[in-house]
Design an enzyme around this catalytic site. Sequence first.
Site, PDB file in Angstrom:
ATOM      1  N   ARG A  17     -12.684  -5.070   7.400  1.00  0.00           N
ATOM      2  CA  ARG A  17     -13.439  -4.988   8.641  1.00  0.00           C
ATOM      3  C   ARG A  17     -12.793  -4.065   9.670  1.00  0.00           C
ATOM      4  NH1 ARG A  17     -15.746 -10.620  10.833  1.00  0.00           N
ATOM      5  NH2 ARG A  17     -16.702  -9.117  12.243  1.00  0.00           N
ATOM      6  N   HIS A  42       2.726  -1.632  -1.854  1.00  0.00           N
ATOM      7  CA  HIS A  42       2.339  -0.459  -2.650  1.00  0.00           C
ATOM      8  C   HIS A  42       1.504   0.453  -1.759  1.00  0.00           C
ATOM      9  CE1 HIS A  42       0.319   1.149  -6.599  1.00  0.00           C
ATOM     10  NE2 HIS A  42       0.799   2.116  -5.827  1.00  0.00           N
ATOM     11  N   ARG A  44      -0.682   3.238  -1.666  1.00  0.00           N
ATOM     12  CA  ARG A  44      -1.495   4.004  -2.609  1.00  0.00           C
ATOM     13  C   ARG A  44      -1.990   5.306  -1.985  1.00  0.00           C
ATOM     14  NH1 ARG A  44      -3.852   1.984  -7.266  1.00  0.00           N
ATOM     15  NH2 ARG A  44      -3.159  -0.096  -7.886  1.00  0.00           N
ATOM     16  N   ARG A  48      -5.830   2.097   0.253  1.00  0.00           N
ATOM     17  CA  ARG A  48      -6.825   1.023   0.196  1.00  0.00           C
ATOM     18  C   ARG A  48      -6.325  -0.272   0.826  1.00  0.00           C
ATOM     19  NH1 ARG A  48      -7.223  -0.132  -6.259  1.00  0.00           N
ATOM     20  NH2 ARG A  48      -7.489   2.140  -6.236  1.00  0.00           N
ATOM     21  N   THR A  99      -6.179  -2.673 -10.110  1.00  0.00           N
ATOM     22  CA  THR A  99      -4.773  -3.018  -9.934  1.00  0.00           C
ATOM     23  C   THR A  99      -3.975  -2.246 -10.963  1.00  0.00           C
ATOM     24  OG1 THR A  99      -3.177  -4.849  -9.808  1.00  0.00           O
ATOM     25  CG2 THR A  99      -4.881  -4.993 -11.496  1.00  0.00           C
ATOM     26  N   THR A 100      -2.669  -2.241 -10.850  1.00  0.00           N
ATOM     27  CA  THR A 100      -1.833  -1.508 -11.801  1.00  0.00           C
ATOM     28  C   THR A 100      -2.042  -2.080 -13.198  1.00  0.00           C
ATOM     29  OG1 THR A 100      -0.204  -1.150 -10.058  1.00  0.00           O
ATOM     30  CG2 THR A 100       0.499  -0.751 -12.320  1.00  0.00           C
ATOM     31  N   GLU A 151      11.644  -2.771 -13.775  1.00  0.00           N
ATOM     32  CA  GLU A 151      10.792  -3.920 -13.498  1.00  0.00           C
ATOM     33  C   GLU A 151       9.794  -4.055 -14.635  1.00  0.00           C
ATOM     34  OE1 GLU A 151       7.750  -5.869 -10.188  1.00  0.00           O
ATOM     35  OE2 GLU A 151       9.275  -4.410  -9.572  1.00  0.00           O
ATOM     36  N   GLY A 191       0.768 -10.500 -12.032  1.00  0.00           N
ATOM     37  CA  GLY A 191      -0.090 -11.568 -12.529  1.00  0.00           C
ATOM     38  C   GLY A 191       0.539 -12.944 -12.560  1.00  0.00           C
ATOM     39  N   GLY A 212       2.476 -11.177  -5.699  1.00  0.00           N
ATOM     40  CA  GLY A 212       1.669 -10.899  -4.524  1.00  0.00           C
ATOM     41  C   GLY A 212       0.274 -11.476  -4.537  1.00  0.00           C
TER      42      GLY A 212
END
Length: 240
Positions: A17, A42, A44, A48, A99-100, A151, A191, A212
């Site tokens: 919004r 992240h 991007r 976004r 998503t990644t 990671e 995830g 996250g």
Amino acid sequence: MRLGVNIDHVATIRNARGGKHPDPVRAARLAGKAGADGITVHLREDRRHISDNDICRLMNEVDLPINLEMAATDEMLGIALATRPNAICLVPEKRAELTTEGGLNLLTQGHHHLQKFIEEPKAVGIHVAVFIDADSGQIDAARALGVDVVELHTGAFCDSDGEACKTELARLGDAARAAVHCDLSCHAGHGLTFKTVTPVAAIPEISELNIGHFLIGEAIFSGLERSVARMRVLIDQAAE
């Protein structure tokens, strides 16, 4: 075991919004109060969720280490060098993905392409990680590149069940041990939920989990502090 909380999707809700609410900086502070050891974001290419201004505010207003996930592009390298987060994590990025979708393929990315994205941040004291799938070849490539951290992408484990779940968990354990054998710190994420975090947190070679989307979603029902605090307890119990 450290817990890094990714607050990207607080910004996603804000951006739906416009305006300033909900504030990612406030979310970072609440996460720290509830037991988070660091904050992950992240930035991007299409902005976004997290914005450039969010990065600056987090660095100036939050007393926790900031981990910047970023694509290996000149634009993102410039932002990392200008803002000096505590760490960066190089991740694959496609404009159309929700998503990644997996880890970097270090075997096809090429040493020369990634070299400056590792060496230049390290030269100014930024720890550098690469986000990879749980694969011994990727571990060896990460060591050759000179990163500080790998990671491991936990998405395949979180999305599986039955024997496949056991197989994916074993792959994570093998990769974590291989990383430590190569003198690399090992983190993991993607995830993870209250149901899936325990067996991953029980892998002793993994020193940090970054979580996250699930925590932000759970916060809708129970509040962010309670969501993070419960994850903190589950991680600590698994690591005992």
